[in-house]
Design a protein around this motif. Structure first.
Motif, PDB file in Angstrom:
ATOM      1  N   SER A 295       0.840  -1.202   0.000  1.00  0.00           N
ATOM      2  CA  SER A 295       0.000   0.000   0.000  1.00  0.00           C
ATOM      3  C   SER A 295       0.874   1.250   0.000  1.00  0.00           C
ATOM      4  CB  SER A 295      -0.928  -0.004   1.205  1.00  0.00           C
ATOM      5  OG  SER A 295      -0.144   0.060   2.382  1.00  0.00           O
ATOM      6  N   LEU A 296       0.223   2.339  -0.412  1.00  0.00           N
ATOM      7  CA  LEU A 296       0.893   3.629  -0.512  1.00  0.00           C
ATOM      8  C   LEU A 296       1.222   4.130   0.894  1.00  0.00           C
ATOM      9  CD1 LEU A 296       1.328   5.082  -3.205  1.00  0.00           C
ATOM     10  CD2 LEU A 296      -0.586   6.544  -2.614  1.00  0.00           C
ATOM     11  N   PRO A 297       2.404   4.711   1.100  1.00  0.00           N
ATOM     12  CA  PRO A 297       2.715   5.263   2.423  1.00  0.00           C
ATOM     13  C   PRO A 297       1.654   6.281   2.847  1.00  0.00           C
ATOM     14  CG  PRO A 297       4.636   5.358   0.987  1.00  0.00           C
ATOM     15  CD  PRO A 297       3.495   4.902   0.152  1.00  0.00           C
ATOM     16  N   ALA A 298       1.323   6.279   4.124  1.00  0.00           N
ATOM     17  CA  ALA A 298       0.296   7.197   4.614  1.00  0.00           C
ATOM     18  C   ALA A 298       0.759   8.638   4.390  1.00  0.00           C
ATOM     19  CB  ALA A 298       0.047   6.930   6.096  1.00  0.00           C
ATOM     20  N   GLY A 299      -0.174   9.505   4.050  1.00  0.00           N
ATOM     21  CA  GLY A 299       0.173  10.918   3.859  1.00  0.00           C
ATOM     22  C   GLY A 299       0.537  11.244   2.432  1.00  0.00           C
ATOM     23  N   LEU A 300       0.826  10.226   1.608  1.00  0.00           N
ATOM     24  CA  LEU A 300       1.152  10.480   0.201  1.00  0.00           C
ATOM     25  C   LEU A 300      -0.153  10.436  -0.606  1.00  0.00           C
ATOM     26  CD1 LEU A 300       3.873  10.900  -1.261  1.00  0.00           C
ATOM     27  CD2 LEU A 300       3.696   8.538  -2.021  1.00  0.00           C
ATOM     28  N   PRO A 301      -0.514  11.527  -1.280  1.00  0.00           N
ATOM     29  CA  PRO A 301      -1.759  11.496  -2.054  1.00  0.00           C
ATOM     30  C   PRO A 301      -1.657  10.539  -3.245  1.00  0.00           C
ATOM     31  CG  PRO A 301      -0.578  13.544  -2.411  1.00  0.00           C
ATOM     32  CD  PRO A 301       0.161  12.813  -1.340  1.00  0.00           C
ATOM     33  N   ILE A 302      -2.813  10.136  -3.730  1.00  0.00           N
ATOM     34  CA  ILE A 302      -2.831   9.153  -4.814  1.00  0.00           C
ATOM     35  C   ILE A 302      -2.180   9.682  -6.076  1.00  0.00           C
ATOM     36  CG2 ILE A 302      -4.396   7.981  -6.410  1.00  0.00           C
ATOM     37  CD1 ILE A 302      -6.032   7.119  -4.151  1.00  0.00           C
ATOM     38  N   TRP A 303      -2.410  10.997  -6.340  1.00  0.00           N
ATOM     39  CA  TRP A 303      -1.825  11.535  -7.580  1.00  0.00           C
ATOM     40  C   TRP A 303      -0.314  11.429  -7.557  1.00  0.00           C
ATOM     41  CZ3 TRP A 303       1.643  15.380  -7.006  1.00  0.00           C
ATOM     42  CH2 TRP A 303       1.513  16.241  -5.910  1.00  0.00           C
ATOM     43  N   ALA A 304       0.302  11.592  -6.367  1.00  0.00           N
ATOM     44  CA  ALA A 304       1.761  11.475  -6.265  1.00  0.00           C
ATOM     45  C   ALA A 304       2.174  10.033  -6.550  1.00  0.00           C
ATOM     46  CB  ALA A 304       2.225  11.905  -4.882  1.00  0.00           C
ATOM     47  N   GLY A 305       1.366   9.101  -6.070  1.00  0.00           N
ATOM     48  CA  GLY A 305       1.642   7.695  -6.340  1.00  0.00           C
ATOM     49  C   GLY A 305       1.596   7.406  -7.833  1.00  0.00           C
ATOM     50  N   VAL A 306       0.584   7.974  -8.494  1.00  0.00           N
ATOM     51  CA  VAL A 306       0.440   7.765  -9.946  1.00  0.00           C
ATOM     52  C   VAL A 306       1.631   8.342 -10.674  1.00  0.00           C
ATOM     53  CG1 VAL A 306      -0.920   8.387 -11.962  1.00  0.00           C
ATOM     54  CG2 VAL A 306      -2.075   7.656  -9.874  1.00  0.00           C
TER      55      VAL A 306
END
Lengths: 393, 107
Positions: A295-306
């Protein structure tokens, strides 16, 4: 250190210092205006260009290939002001020449803005060629542009990413040699071409009432434009050659055709597979905030993940792209490569990114979200008013 | 009008005559013409010469042909036409006549 501009005078190429180029252009513009009423204007100008070219050639040798500004001015002074026989006799004296040239430089028409265009350039691109295109447009180093983009992206908290996505759609890709050259601005020849076109046009306007003269002008104008167009294309191709040289592997590394026929499909399949993985990862990230359980690190928004995913994809794919470019040499694909499947895939990626952009805006910008919700009602209202206008007509 | 301007006007009127004479003597290109003129008080520049040559060609006095040169692009070599030769003879006669008149009249 001075900037050098290459020009061609009646078919022969020369390199001038910038100040010299301006002076020469002012002189030739002034000459063209002086001869505006002369039926042999084009021929006299060609003669003058050739004479200037011969003087330049006399100044140059194997070890020296740039004409200095002072030398250009001296040659202009030596040529003397172009006079159509209407000027007073005292103007013939050579003393008036440098003054006239200077005056011409001041009164000469302001150089029309070069038709430079912003393109995306895939050669050497990391994501979609926006930074390379911007670098060519601004004449700056692409590394600096990328750094600025990353820094701005961090500072603005993702706003630059949205701008980037929008730019991805509205900026066209430079595909042909001409477009690639236009991305970095036109060459002196192109500017000259535009100047000649303007001149020819005004000359034509003057003879609009005389049928015979008009026909003669048309014939001359077409011939001249055709010559210039040919030169223009030729030069743009030259520029493109320089481009290839910068980005492509040297032509000596061209492998055998059999090898590339075997390897190219494998590479293409691999890349298609990676695109599939990318989209799967993005969808999984958006739907579950996790990819294969990570899972994506907490606090990182999804757009940053994309964005991170896209970056990772391009890092992985870069060597494959480079290999494909290396394999896809002149002998196979002609002067520039064109793959229908690649185009199709680029289209798909573009469409996907558009959807992503709309989704991001919908999610993170409440105003946009409201607009989107109000859209059906608005469309209905608009359609209704059009219908009323139609029936009430 | 200064003396210099008067001389300049005189020279300007005679330049065409001299061009006819130079071109009649030999097939020449512009640099040859300039070299011959620049040795005299009729020193002229390309900016003046090209429009004048083109006007004379339009009047049918002279013609040119392209010739390869050892260095650089081909050059235009000018020759007189029959009409040019005829005009040269007439101007030459007239020049001798007024020359005689100038010598014969007055002081």
């Amino acid at each position: 250190m001075n900037k050098v501009i290459s020009i061609h005078l009646h078919g022969a190429a020369f390199q001038l210092e910038e100040a010299g180029y301006e002076a020469l252009r002012a002189y030739l513009d002034q000459a063209a205006r002086q001869l505006a009423a002369n039926p042999d204007q084009a021929e006299i100008l060609a003669d003058i260009e050739q004479a200037i070219g011969e003087k330049f050639r006399a100044l140059l040798n194997a070890g020296r290939n740039v004409v200095l500004a002072a030398e250009v001015k001296a040659v202009i002074a030596e040529m003397g002001p172009v006079d159509d026989g209407s000027a007073s006799a005292s103007d013939q004296k050579s003393g008036a020449a440098p003054g006239a040239a200077q005056q011409a430089a001041q009164t000469g028409p302001a150089s029309s803005g070069p038709p430079k265009r912003l393109y995306r350039i895939y050669d050497g691109a990391v994501i979609s060629g926006i930074c390379t295109g911007l670098a060519a447009y601004l004449g700056a180093d692409v590394v600096l542009i990328r750094l600025a983009a990353v820094v701005l992206g961090c500072l603005s908290g993702g706003a630059v990413a949205i701008v980037y996505l929008v730019a991805r759609f509205i900026i066209p890709v430079a595909r042909t040699p001409e477009e690639k050259a236009a991305a970095a601005g036109p060459s002196p020849t192109a500017q000259e071409f535009i100047r000649m076109a303007h001149e020819g046009y005004y000359e034509g306007l003057k003879s609009i009432h005389d049928r015979e003269a008009r026909r003669e002008w048309k014939r001359k104008f077409h011939r001249r434009m055709r010559d210039w167009k040919r030169d223009f294309h030729w030069e743009m191709r030259g520029h493109f050659g320089a481009w290839r040289h910068r980005w492509d592997p040297p032509p000596g590394s061209c492998p055998s055709q059999v090898g590339s026929f075997l390897v190219l499909p494998i590479l293409s399949t691999l890349k298609a597979f990676l695109v599939f993985v990318l989209w799967f990862a993005i969808l999984s990230l958006i739907a579950t905030r996790a990819i294969c359980g990570v899972s994506l690190p907490a606090g990182l928004p999804i757009w940053a993940g994309v964005l991170l995913l896209l970056l990772a994809y391009h890092v992985v794919v870069a060597p494959i792209k480079a290999m494909r470019r290396a394999l896809c040499c002149r002998s196979m694909c002609g002067p520039y490569c064109w793959h229908p499947f690649a185009e199709f895939r680029h289209g798909l990626i573009a469409l996907g990114m558009l959807v992503l952009a709309v989704w991001l805006a919908d999610r993170f910008a409440p105003g946009f979200h409201r607009t989107l919700l109000a859209l059906p009602a608005f469309l209905h209202h608009a359609a209704e008013s059009v219908r009323q206008w139609w029936t009430g007509r | 009008m200064s003396l210099d301007e008067k001389f300049s006007a005189l020279r300007k009127g005679l330049l065409e005559f001299l061009l006819l004479k130079i071109i009649a003597a030999d097939k020449v290109y512009v640099a040859d013409i300039l070299r011959q003129l620049n040795a005299t008080e009729f020193a002229t520049q390309e900016g003046t010469l090209y429009p004048l040559l083109s006007k004379m060609r339009r009047e049918g006095l002279l013609d040119y042909e392209w010739q390869e040169s050892a260095a650089g692009p081909p050059r235009k070599y000018y020759t007189l036409t029959a009409k040019g030769r005829e005009q040269l003879r007439e101007i030459s006669d007239y020049w001798h006549k007024i020359n005689g008149t100038v010598k014969g009249l007055g002081l």
